[in-house]
Scaffold this active site. Structure first.
Site, PDB file in Angstrom:
ATOM      1  N   HIS A  97       0.849  -1.196   0.000  1.00 19.82           N
ATOM      2  CA  HIS A  97       0.000   0.000   0.000  1.00 19.82           C
ATOM      3  C   HIS A  97       0.888   1.250   0.000  1.00 19.82           C
ATOM      4  O   HIS A  97       1.939   1.273   0.628  1.00 19.82           O
ATOM      5  CB  HIS A  97      -0.914  -0.008   1.234  1.00 19.82           C
ATOM      6  CG  HIS A  97      -1.978   1.041   1.152  1.00 19.82           C
ATOM      7  ND1 HIS A  97      -1.724   2.364   1.429  1.00 19.82           N
ATOM      8  CD2 HIS A  97      -3.279   0.966   0.782  1.00 19.82           C
ATOM      9  CE1 HIS A  97      -2.847   3.059   1.230  1.00 19.82           C
ATOM     10  NE2 HIS A  97      -3.796   2.237   0.845  1.00 19.82           N
ATOM     11  N   SER A 207     -10.427   6.939  -3.413  1.00 17.64           N
ATOM     12  CA  SER A 207     -11.656   7.747  -3.294  1.00 17.64           C
ATOM     13  C   SER A 207     -12.872   7.109  -3.965  1.00 17.64           C
ATOM     14  O   SER A 207     -13.731   7.818  -4.483  1.00 17.64           O
ATOM     15  CB  SER A 207     -11.425   9.170  -3.833  1.00 17.64           C
ATOM     16  OG  SER A 207     -10.441   9.834  -3.064  1.00 17.64           O
TER      17      SER A 207
END
Ligand code: PGA
Length: 249
Positions: A97, A207
């Protein structure tokens, strides 16, 4: 979506989640929130893994971890091993990540050790890749992704793997890549994976929310989503699952 692959909606809670609120989250999730074509997974913090694995399983949700260390056990104060994650009921582990790459300095050498250790323990890595804004603006996105994917070179192509493409500039910012950017980048990632002998799901992340999930999931080569902020509330997470189910139908 790419062909017959089963789509995956995964929630990454990051450093959020206390026991009581997470049990309320489970209560608020519908029984089997997704139809057969959509798989659902959640990655809570380490402290909640044991407590949530059974309640999540009862709701048809797989559990995963957000990170791990690559050693099995021993004098590594503060670390969590792949075997501990299996013991806690994990199927997935997020590796690579951007927050781990950028804040904790994790690069290809350590990520390869972690991938190997995850496979050895029977975990399925959810391997994240993505470019920074400067790299996209400089036109080097594909070079960056290729370099990040190069850690897979020489690994067992049959070992289970999910890849998540997450443009760093879209994570937690409310900005999402356009459908054109998503389709083009996913095509490149699938092509690069094929060159490495792999065919696997490639999720989009950054998002993702109930308002944009359907158009993002409909992009060619997108096999699901890795959802951060919008996975913290059961109702928004279920709306994203429902959007993926509409696309998969
Ligand atoms: P976000 O996070 O949905 O809050 O942008 C995604 C991620 O970091 O996996």
């Amino acid at each position: 979506m790419s062909g017959s692959t089963r789509c995956l909606i995964a929630g990454n809670w990051k450093m959020n989640g206390m026991l009581q609120e997470s049990l309320s989250f489970v209560n608020d999730m519908r029984e089997n929130p997704a139809p057969e074509a959509v798989e659902v997974a959640l990655m809570p913090p380490y402290t909640l893994l044991h407590a949530l694995s059974k309640p999540f399983e009862d709701k048809g949700i797989r559990i995963g971890s957000q990170s791990m260390y690559f050693e099995t056990s021993g004098a590594f104060t503060g670390s969590i091993s792949p075997l501990m994650l299996r013991d806690a009921g994990c199927h997935y582990v997020i590796l690579g990540h951007s927050e781990r790459r950028d804040i904790m300095g994790e690069g290809n050498v350590i990520l390869r050790k972690k991938l190997d250790a995850a496979w050895h323990a029977g975990l399925e890595p959810m391997f994240c890749i993505g470019e920074h804004l400067e790299e996209r603006e400089a036109g080097t996105t594909n070079d960056v992704l290729k370099e990040q994917l190069s850690v897979l070179e020489g690994t067992d192509v049959n070992a289970p793997l999910t890849v998540a493409y997450e443009p760093v500039w879209a994570i937690g910012t409310g900005k999402t890549a356009t459908p054109e950017q998503v389709s083009a980048t996913h095509a490149f990632v699938h092509q690069e994976l094929a060159r490495l002998g792999r065919q696997c799901r490639v999720l989009y992340g950054g998002s993702v929310n109930p308002g944009n999930a359907e158009s993002l999931m409909a992009c060619e080569g997108v096999d699901g989503a890795l959802v951060g902020g919008a996975s913290l509330k059961a109702d928004t997470f279920m709306e994203i699952i429902a959007a993926a189910a509409r696309v998969a139908a």
